[in-house]
Design a protein around this motif. Structure first.
Motif, PDB file in Angstrom:
ATOM      1  N   ASN A 112       0.965  -1.170  -0.152  1.00  0.00           N
ATOM      2  CA  ASN A 112       0.019   0.184   0.089  1.00  0.00           C
ATOM      3  C   ASN A 112       0.865   1.198   0.064  1.00  0.00           C
ATOM      4  N   GLU A 113       1.419   1.511  -1.243  1.00  0.00           N
ATOM      5  CA  GLU A 113       2.740   2.375  -1.334  1.00  0.00           C
ATOM      6  C   GLU A 113       2.571   3.868  -0.812  1.00  0.00           C
ATOM      7  N   VAL A 114       1.240   4.297  -1.100  1.00  0.00           N
ATOM      8  CA  VAL A 114       1.257   5.643  -0.473  1.00  0.00           C
ATOM      9  C   VAL A 114       0.453   5.973   0.492  1.00  0.00           C
ATOM     10  N   LEU A 115       0.772   6.925   1.340  1.00  0.00           N
ATOM     11  CA  LEU A 115      -0.229   7.280   2.551  1.00  0.00           C
ATOM     12  C   LEU A 115      -1.344   7.949   1.956  1.00  0.00           C
ATOM     13  N   ARG A 116      -2.398   7.453   2.302  1.00  0.00           N
ATOM     14  CA  ARG A 116      -3.724   8.304   1.878  1.00  0.00           C
ATOM     15  C   ARG A 116      -4.648   8.563   3.065  1.00  0.00           C
ATOM     16  N   ASP A 117      -5.204   9.679   3.111  1.00  0.00           N
ATOM     17  CA  ASP A 117      -6.089   9.804   4.353  1.00  0.00           C
ATOM     18  C   ASP A 117      -5.631   9.413   5.670  1.00  0.00           C
ATOM     19  N   ALA A 118      -4.559  10.194   5.958  1.00  0.00           N
ATOM     20  CA  ALA A 118      -3.800   9.928   7.531  1.00  0.00           C
ATOM     21  C   ALA A 118      -4.739  10.800   8.264  1.00  0.00           C
ATOM     22  N   PRO A 119      -5.007  10.076   9.387  1.00  0.00           N
ATOM     23  CA  PRO A 119      -6.126  10.855  10.389  1.00  0.00           C
ATOM     24  C   PRO A 119      -5.559  11.763  10.978  1.00  0.00           C
ATOM     25  N   ILE A 120      -6.149  13.018  10.935  1.00  0.00           N
ATOM     26  CA  ILE A 120      -5.353  14.201  11.836  1.00  0.00           C
ATOM     27  C   ILE A 120      -6.709  14.686  12.803  1.00  0.00           C
ATOM     28  N   ALA A 121      -6.327  15.667  13.689  1.00  0.00           N
ATOM     29  CA  ALA A 121      -7.398  16.209  14.603  1.00  0.00           C
ATOM     30  C   ALA A 121      -7.340  17.763  14.067  1.00  0.00           C
ATOM     31  N   VAL A 122      -8.575  18.247  14.462  1.00  0.00           N
ATOM     32  CA  VAL A 122      -8.690  19.601  13.878  1.00  0.00           C
ATOM     33  C   VAL A 122      -9.252  20.332  15.071  1.00  0.00           C
ATOM     34  N   VAL A 123      -8.472  21.564  15.454  1.00  0.00           N
ATOM     35  CA  VAL A 123      -9.015  22.342  16.637  1.00  0.00           C
ATOM     36  C   VAL A 123      -9.402  23.478  15.762  1.00  0.00           C
ATOM     37  N   ASP A 124     -10.921  23.653  15.918  1.00  0.00           N
ATOM     38  CA  ASP A 124     -11.661  24.909  15.345  1.00  0.00           C
ATOM     39  C   ASP A 124     -11.997  25.992  16.525  1.00  0.00           C
ATOM     40  N   LEU A 125     -11.435  26.743  16.470  1.00  0.00           N
ATOM     41  CA  LEU A 125     -11.732  28.025  17.489  1.00  0.00           C
ATOM     42  C   LEU A 125     -12.567  29.035  16.916  1.00  0.00           C
ATOM     43  N   SER A 126     -12.766  28.957  15.504  1.00  0.00           N
ATOM     44  CA  SER A 126     -13.500  30.081  15.100  1.00  0.00           C
ATOM     45  C   SER A 126     -15.013  29.641  14.791  1.00  0.00           C
ATOM     46  N   HIS A 127     -15.338  28.532  14.709  1.00  0.00           N
ATOM     47  CA  HIS A 127     -16.551  28.025  14.573  1.00  0.00           C
ATOM     48  C   HIS A 127     -17.594  28.891  13.459  1.00  0.00           C
ATOM     49  N   SER A 128     -16.953  29.060  12.364  1.00  0.00           N
ATOM     50  CA  SER A 128     -17.693  29.879  11.479  1.00  0.00           C
ATOM     51  C   SER A 128     -17.926  29.141  10.161  1.00  0.00           C
ATOM     52  N   ALA A 129     -18.646  29.722   9.224  1.00  0.00           N
ATOM     53  CA  ALA A 129     -18.997  29.068   7.951  1.00  0.00           C
ATOM     54  C   ALA A 129     -17.679  28.974   7.331  1.00  0.00           C
ATOM     55  N   GLN A 130     -16.703  30.007   7.285  1.00  0.00           N
ATOM     56  CA  GLN A 130     -15.303  29.942   6.670  1.00  0.00           C
ATOM     57  C   GLN A 130     -14.629  28.851   7.064  1.00  0.00           C
ATOM     58  N   SER A 131     -14.692  28.438   8.637  1.00  0.00           N
ATOM     59  CA  SER A 131     -13.688  27.544   8.982  1.00  0.00           C
ATOM     60  C   SER A 131     -14.395  26.158   8.956  1.00  0.00           C
ATOM     61  N   ARG A 132     -15.660  25.999   8.779  1.00  0.00           N
ATOM     62  CA  ARG A 132     -16.088  24.914   8.319  1.00  0.00           C
ATOM     63  C   ARG A 132     -15.833  24.430   6.818  1.00  0.00           C
ATOM     64  N   ASP A 133     -15.867  25.467   5.843  1.00  0.00           N
ATOM     65  CA  ASP A 133     -15.332  25.429   4.713  1.00  0.00           C
ATOM     66  C   ASP A 133     -13.964  24.808   4.434  1.00  0.00           C
ATOM     67  N   TYR A 134     -13.061  25.416   5.328  1.00  0.00           N
ATOM     68  CA  TYR A 134     -11.471  25.115   5.356  1.00  0.00           C
ATOM     69  C   TYR A 134     -11.489  23.812   5.713  1.00  0.00           C
ATOM     70  N   ILE A 135     -12.362  23.168   6.751  1.00  0.00           N
ATOM     71  CA  ILE A 135     -12.207  21.724   7.351  1.00  0.00           C
ATOM     72  C   ILE A 135     -12.776  20.989   6.225  1.00  0.00           C
ATOM     73  N   ARG A 136     -13.791  21.253   5.360  1.00  0.00           N
ATOM     74  CA  ARG A 136     -14.265  20.199   4.635  1.00  0.00           C
ATOM     75  C   ARG A 136     -13.297  20.057   3.381  1.00  0.00           C
ATOM     76  N   ARG A 137     -12.595  21.237   2.991  1.00  0.00           N
ATOM     77  CA  ARG A 137     -11.938  21.211   1.854  1.00  0.00           C
ATOM     78  C   ARG A 137     -10.325  20.108   2.340  1.00  0.00           C
ATOM     79  N   LEU A 138      -9.742  20.430   3.580  1.00  0.00           N
ATOM     80  CA  LEU A 138      -8.833  19.728   4.063  1.00  0.00           C
ATOM     81  C   LEU A 138      -9.029  18.070   4.248  1.00  0.00           C
TER      82      LEU A 138
END
Lengths: 395, 405
Positions: free
Chosen positions: B46-72
């Motif tokens: 399984n030679e490439v790393l796909r979808d490595a689990p990460i943690a997100v700390v969202d201190l903004s709770h805004s539409a923009q931060s949710r958009d960012y997390i979705r893209r990430l």
């Protein structure tokens, strides 16, 4: 026999005669000191000197500048100024670039197309194309990273040029050019130093091969040379005492080597250790003992010197992959993940991650210590078999 | 002459017999070369790393931060495994290995973007593996640039530009990256070809040294060369033995270096004939190199003990992970002395990058040179051994003929 008896002073003292006998043997043939002292030291020196720059510098690349304008020359100058890249040739076309890459002269090249500056000024968005050789994955991605940065900056500075012509302040420009900035941290390895990844674990990965082989060898050579009977008689036929006394000199020497290696990396080369140095050190010494136990386990299980030596070697070499260092265990197939747990080096790397990188204490990460200690128990149920093998040679 | 060829053939047959009658050698030559490539291909499957689990700390709770997390989350390299309320909580995930990176979105994220200020996202990589580091860095760079680009274009369009003008202004000089060779960027495609060459090199090296030590252990005087009429001509002995090893490995490399890359979908764009032509001097250089070293071994266990250990340093010295040019001069010159260095380099160029024989000329010449130098060294070492054997033989029969030399 309860395991607490192993630590009893009287038990240790009773192993003394074998211990002294082994020390004498070690001085009689150079191979013993070669494998316990010379090879580990050469191995540490190898890794420490090999990657003293941390990252490979001056990677050779080529430039295909078909534009030869102020803009393209500026990009070429930026590339030349990057410490990680070195322009070794100026070529005329993509074909020449690919040819140079196939011959191994360059690791990447960039094509700045004709009329690039004129097109950029006229808003026709010319494309700069760059290529890197992924057959060498690490250097390939380094070349890619640097060329990406340089081209992105070139594009951004054009953007800024256009904007400052329109009278925006620097702050406004920064906000419009890069609305979402990034602040990237690499805890435990702030310079993303490749050497730190490899040296610390890989050198101990090699050490575990040596320990496994040395353990099988020093026991087996007694049978091969027909001295096994004499060895057992030294402690009146007690195999446990014979083994402890025999392996103890190696435990001490290999532990000394682990200490030397860790001191070299953490104290002298200042590789970051966020937790306690001694906690990493302790795991290293436990790993030495665990590898010796694994060697005895393999010998007892297979019962034949030559086969055991071969299998110990095969097993040890795979330990480099199963330490999880270069290629994370989590990506491997499930049976392989399960298999990785029978490697002492896996637990050592576990401690290294928890203590040196994440800064935990040995108490918070007690499990790998416990597992390393538990390795000592594995050969015990098979010792009767080893004793049979030793005694069968005697007659 | 006829006698010499007959002797050479006998020694060739005798060597094949000792290869096939020793379990260690059989394991090394056949099981090692057959099984190791399979194992390594499986490990790095399984030679490439796909979808490595990460943690997100969202201190903004805004539409923009949710958009960012979705893209990430949508980026191929990482997947958002947990959303945490604080850095402390996220750090716990990192320590428990449930996450391999943390992304911190500041409280002002949404407001900054709305009001046209620059905002900064912080990312913390799990440094326990290069692949996690690379994955997170790629993902946050990609997401930040993608989102930033769109915001720029949107703002410019808001200011009255057409979408085309806005695109031009946001990115006047786009750059396109194309990886050449091993285009998937896989770990196996990069590492395995080098490992395969090393498997051939190391099994040959250890096997030949063990065979030499076995020969010494067999006769009472610990001589490398048996005291027999047939073992007089150095050329015959060295030639007969080398041909025995070569004939076995000439067949084995078909499997190791040609079938395995095709079986496991590893890069193999090279011309097999060029590959074979290149590997002939590689095999001979390795065989003579091993025969030269084998003179030193008196115990059959020691080659394994001392040479197996070399495998990993030799992989490094071959220059796949670290370019030879960036190594300290001492190690670079040491690397040039070993056949595996040129073998790995040349094989990768032909097999993975489709180079022609003329493009691997430096490696080809180096191997031919090694082949000749090590052949001469082996010849001299064996010559010395034969003289010793004759001396012992002469002493044994009680006639110490000082004329023999």
């Amino acid at each position: 026999m309860s395991s607490s008896r192993f630590y009893h002073p009287a038990f240790i003292r009773s192993c003394g005669p074998v211990f002294r006998r082994e020390c004498n043997r070690m001085l009689q043939h150079p191979i013993y000191l070669v494998m316990t002292l010379l090879l580990p030291l050469v191995c540490y020196a190898f890794f420490a000197s090999m990657m003293r720059d941390g990252m490979p510098m001056q990677l050779p690349i080529a430039v295909v500048d078909q534009d030869n304008s102020a803009l393209s020359r500026n990009i070429v100058r930026q590339i030349g100024a990057s410490p990680q890249l070195r322009i070794v040739s100026h070529l005329g076309s993509y074909t020449e670039g690919r040819d140079a890459m196939q011959s191994g002269h360059i690791l990447g090249f960039i094509i700045l197309p004709a009329d690039m500056q004129a097109d950029a000024m006229a808003g026709r968005r010319p494309e700069a194309a760059f290529y890197a050789n992924n057959s060498y994955l690490i250097t390939g991605s380094l070349v890619m990273r640097d060329l990406t940065t340089i081209t992105t900056l070139a594009s951004a500075s054009l953007n800024v040029g256009i904007r400052s012509g329109r009278g925006q302040s620097p702050m406004e420009i920064a906000a419009s050019v890069q609305p979402v900035a990034l602040d990237f941290h690499a805890p435990g390895n702030p310079w993303a130093n490749y050497s730190i990844y490899l040296s610390t674990i890989l050198s101990h990965g090699l050490l575990q091969i040596l320990i496994l082989l040395a353990t099988v060898y020093v026991v087996g050579v007694e049978m091969k040379n027909g001295t096994a009977g004499q060895w057992l008689e030294t402690v009146h036929g007690s195999l446990i005492r014979a083994l402890v006394g025999k392996l103890l000199p190696y435990t001490l020497l290999f532990s000394l080597m682990v200490t030397a290696g860790n001191t070299l990396f953490f104290k002298y080369l200042h590789f970051p250790c966020n937790g306690s140095f001694f906690a990493v050190q302790l795991a290293g010494i436990l790993m030495v003992v665990a590898c010796q136990a694994t060697g005895i386990f393999i010998f007892s299980l297979l019962g034949d010197f030559r086969i055991a030596l071969t299998i110990a070697g095969v097993f040890g070499v795979l330990g480099i992959s199963f330490s999880g260092l270069t290629f994370p265990i989590e990506i491997m197939d499930t049976p392989l993940q399960a298999f990785s747990w029978i490697y002492p080096i896996r637990y050592y790397f576990y401690v290294y991650q928890a203590v040196a990188l994440h800064g935990l204490s040995a108490f918070q990460a007690f499990l790998p210590y416990l597992m390393l200690t538990a390795f000592v128990l594995f050969p015990l149920p098979l010792l009767w078999r080893l004793k049979q093998v030793v005694q069968s040679v005697q007659h | 002459m006829k006698r010499a060829i007959f002797d050479l053939f006998l020694i060739f047959r005798e060597e094949l017999r000792s290869i096939f009658s020793d379990s260690t050698i059989l394991v090394l030559f056949f099981v090692g070369t057959l099984v190791y490539p399979l194992l390594y291909s499986w490990i790095y499957n399984n030679e490439v790393l796909r979808d490595a689990p990460i943690a997100v700390v969202d201190l903004s709770h805004s539409a923009q931060s949710r958009d960012y997390i979705r893209r990430l989350d949508a980026s191929p390299d990482v997947a958002v495994a947990c959303r945490c309320a604080s850095m402390t909580e996220a750090r716990q995930y990192l320590e428990d290995r449930k996450a391999h990176g943390i992304v911190l979105i500041p409280a002002a994220f949404g407001d900054d973007l709305v009001q046209g200020r620059q905002t900064t996202v912080s990312a913390y990589a799990d440094m326990s593996s290069f692949l996690y580091y690379k994955g997170l860095l790629t993902a946050v760079n990609f997401t930040g640039q993608g989102m930033g680009g769109e915001i720029q274009v949107k703002r410019l369009m808001g200011a009255g530009y057409t979408s085309e003008q806005a695109m031009t202004m946001a990115s006047p000089l786009p750059a396109v990256f194309t990886p050449l060779y091993n285009t998937g960027g896989g770990y196996a495609g990069f590492l395995i070809p080098a490992v395969l060459v090393l498997v051939v090199h190391q099994t040959l090296l250890m096997g030949i040294c063990i065979l030499a030590a076995i020969n010494r252990e067999k006769n009472g005087f610990r001589l490398l060369v048996p005291m027999s009429e047939r073992y007089h001509g150095t050329v015959r002995i060295v030639g007969g033995k080398a041909l025995a090893y070569f004939s076995i490995y000439f067949m084995l490399i078909f499997y190791v270096l040609f079938l395995v890359p095709r079986m496991f979908g590893l890069p193999h764009i090279g011309n097999p004939l060029s590959g074979y032509l290149f590997l002939v001097p590689f095999l001979f250089a390795t065989i003579f190199f091993a025969m030269m070293i084998s003179v030193c071994f008196r115990e059959r266990e020691l080659p394994m003990l001392l040479l197996l250990f070399l495998s990993v340093p030799l992989l490094f010295l071959s220059g796949v992970a670290w370019p030879l040019e960036s190594m300290p001069a001492f190690w670079r010159w040491f690397a040039y002395l070993i056949p595996s260095t040129h073998g790995v380099q040349g094989f990768i160029k032909i097999n993975s990058m489709g180079a022609t024989l003329s493009q691997v000329r430096p490696e080809y010449f180096a191997l031919c040179l090694q082949m000749m130098v090590y052949l001469i060294a082996t010849f001299l070492a064996y010559r010395y051994q034969i003289i010793r054997a004759q001396r012992v033989m002469a002493k044994e029969s009680g006639i110490l003929d000082t004329g023999i030399s």
